[in-house]
Design a protein around this motif. Structure first.
Motif, PDB file in Angstrom:
ATOM      1  N   LEU A   7      -0.376   0.210   3.028  1.00 60.14           N
ATOM      2  CA  LEU A   7      -0.454   0.488   4.455  1.00 60.14           C
ATOM      3  C   LEU A   7      -1.634   1.397   4.726  1.00 60.14           C
ATOM      4  N   LEU A   8      -2.490   1.009   5.662  1.00 56.90           N
ATOM      5  CA  LEU A   8      -3.598   1.863   6.098  1.00 56.90           C
ATOM      6  C   LEU A   8      -3.154   2.681   7.307  1.00 56.90           C
ATOM      7  N   THR A  24      -0.451   3.065  14.722  1.00 60.80           N
ATOM      8  CA  THR A  24      -1.552   3.663  13.955  1.00 60.80           C
ATOM      9  C   THR A  24      -1.565   3.161  12.514  1.00 60.80           C
ATOM     10  N   PHE A  25      -0.704   2.191  12.187  1.00 59.27           N
ATOM     11  CA  PHE A  25      -0.612   1.654  10.832  1.00 59.27           C
ATOM     12  C   PHE A  25      -1.101   0.200  10.805  1.00 59.27           C
ATOM     13  N   ARG A  26      -1.579  -0.200   9.634  1.00 57.83           N
ATOM     14  CA  ARG A  26      -1.932  -1.604   9.431  1.00 57.83           C
ATOM     15  C   ARG A  26      -1.535  -2.005   8.020  1.00 57.83           C
ATOM     16  N   VAL A  27      -0.631  -2.963   7.917  1.00 55.51           N
ATOM     17  CA  VAL A  27      -0.210  -3.474   6.611  1.00 55.51           C
ATOM     18  C   VAL A  27      -1.359  -4.277   6.017  1.00 55.51           C
ATOM     19  N   VAL A  28      -1.664  -4.033   4.744  1.00 57.14           N
ATOM     20  CA  VAL A  28      -2.763  -4.739   4.077  1.00 57.14           C
ATOM     21  C   VAL A  28      -2.278  -5.296   2.748  1.00 57.14           C
ATOM     22  N   ASP A  29      -3.021  -6.225   2.225  1.00 58.44           N
ATOM     23  CA  ASP A  29      -2.724  -6.821   0.925  1.00 58.44           C
ATOM     24  C   ASP A  29      -3.248  -5.881  -0.162  1.00 58.44           C
ATOM     25  N   PRO A  30      -2.369  -5.304  -0.989  1.00 60.55           N
ATOM     26  CA  PRO A  30      -2.850  -4.356  -2.009  1.00 60.55           C
ATOM     27  C   PRO A  30      -3.730  -5.001  -3.064  1.00 60.55           C
ATOM     28  N   ASP A  31      -3.703  -6.332  -3.163  1.00 67.48           N
ATOM     29  CA  ASP A  31      -4.558  -7.033  -4.121  1.00 67.48           C
ATOM     30  C   ASP A  31      -5.816  -7.594  -3.469  1.00 67.48           C
ATOM     31  N   VAL A  93       6.788   2.318   4.529  1.00 64.44           N
ATOM     32  CA  VAL A  93       6.507   1.732   3.215  1.00 64.44           C
ATOM     33  C   VAL A  93       7.762   1.707   2.351  1.00 64.44           C
ATOM     34  N   ALA A  94       8.613   2.714   2.490  1.00 62.80           N
ATOM     35  CA  ALA A  94       9.820   2.810   1.666  1.00 62.80           C
ATOM     36  C   ALA A  94      10.769   1.635   1.885  1.00 62.80           C
ATOM     37  N   THR A 123       0.302   3.383  -0.878  1.00 64.24           N
ATOM     38  CA  THR A 123       0.661   2.211  -1.673  1.00 64.24           C
ATOM     39  C   THR A 123       2.030   2.420  -2.312  1.00 64.24           C
ATOM     40  N   LEU A 124       2.678   1.309  -2.616  1.00 70.90           N
ATOM     41  CA  LEU A 124       3.962   1.335  -3.315  1.00 70.90           C
ATOM     42  C   LEU A 124       3.892   0.353  -4.470  1.00 70.90           C
TER      43      LEU A 124
END
Length: 294
Positions: A7-8, A24-31, A93-94, A123-124
């Protein structure tokens, strides 16, 4: 580790009167591609971070970790993180964590060079398997950190005590320890006092007294160590922050490395000298550290 979520955060959008933090959040692909090439976290390691343990969906010690993130930001002259925004992001994120153990990482970078705002993300990932180190213990070697005990007092620009992204020395120390046949390292000063491990605090036991090196020596004030000291004090043990000579590592009744993800790993040898391991007591410590802690 396997990524579960990333999450950014937009630090520039943090406002104490704001309620819709999700905006204020943006979910992103960690890969996937996320950060620009000019990002100073990658260019110079110019940023700070925290690693939080997550057990069965519960994020451990959120308050102490956010307090230490703020302290690191102050030492590194970064904008103060908004605790309400970060708490909301941590909770978001949790939700991706299921049963078992995970590691959540909070990162605040100076951003792009000459950019207008810092960069922040969470990150998680699944946690490493720490069963062996918790149950069997770890072999450590002592490594010279390259400065004397009084260095933080006369060289504040070294940012000693801040949890920065510049972990090249820490990782090199672990590799050196493994080359010497050990599992981990313990940093010591040039005048032979104990500091910390590359990714953990050091705690020693002598009788019913527990001690850890003073954070004034320019080391991280461990969140897990703080929590453990509260637990020990509630059980009637005495605790102390003090100057710890290197020789105490092998004369103590027991010693542990403590961190948010590995938890309590008993030290079983120091530079090849065996150290007593109280496995039953260590199991009690880890049972507490695995319980929900705020």
């Amino acid at each position: 580790m396997a990524w579960r979520s990333a999450l950014l955060l937009d630090p520039a959008a943090s406002d104490d009167t704001r309620e819709d933090w999700d905006a204020t959040f943006r979910v992103v692909d960690p890969d996937g591609p996320v950060l620009p090439l000019g990002e100073l976290s990658a260019q110079r390691g110019d940023g700070i971070f925290e690693s939080l343990g997550v057990v069965d969906g519960h994020v451990q010690e959120v308050g102490p970790h956010l307090a230490r993130l703020a302290r690191s930001a102050e030492l590194c002259e970064l904008p103060a993180p908004n605790p309400a925004q970060w708490r909301a992001a941590i909770a978001r994120v949790a939700t991706e964590a299921g049963s078992g153990e995970y590691v959540m990482k909070l990162v605040l970078s100076r951003g792009v060079e000459q950019g207008p705002t810092p960069t922040a993300w969470i990150t998680l990932a699944t946690a490493p398997d720490n069963f062996r180190s918790r149950s069997e213990g770890v072999d450590v070697v002592t490594l010279d950190r390259g400065y004397a005990l009084d260095a933080p007092a006369h060289a504040p620009w070294l940012q000693l005590g801040a949890k920065t992204l510049s972990y090249g020395v820490n990782m090199a120390a672990i590799r050196e320890a493994q080359r010497r046949g050990a599992d981990d390292a313990v940093f010591v000063t040039t005048d032979e006092f104990v500091l910390e491990a590359p990714t953990a605090s050091v705690v020693l036991r002598v009788g019913d007294r527990f001690a850890t090196p003073s954070p004034a020596a320019g080391i991280l004030h461990g969140t897990t160590q703080l929590s453990l000291f509260s637990f020990l004090e509630a059980r009637g043990f005495s605790t102390a922050y003090e100057t710890v000579p290197v020789t105490d590592l092998t004369t103590a009744d027991a010693a542990w490395l403590l961190s948010s993800v590995r938890l309590a790993a008993p030290i079983r040898s120091v530079d090849g000298t065996s150290v007593p391991v109280d496995r039953a007591f260590t199991d009690e410590l880890n049972a507490y550290l695995l319980s929900p802690r705020d």
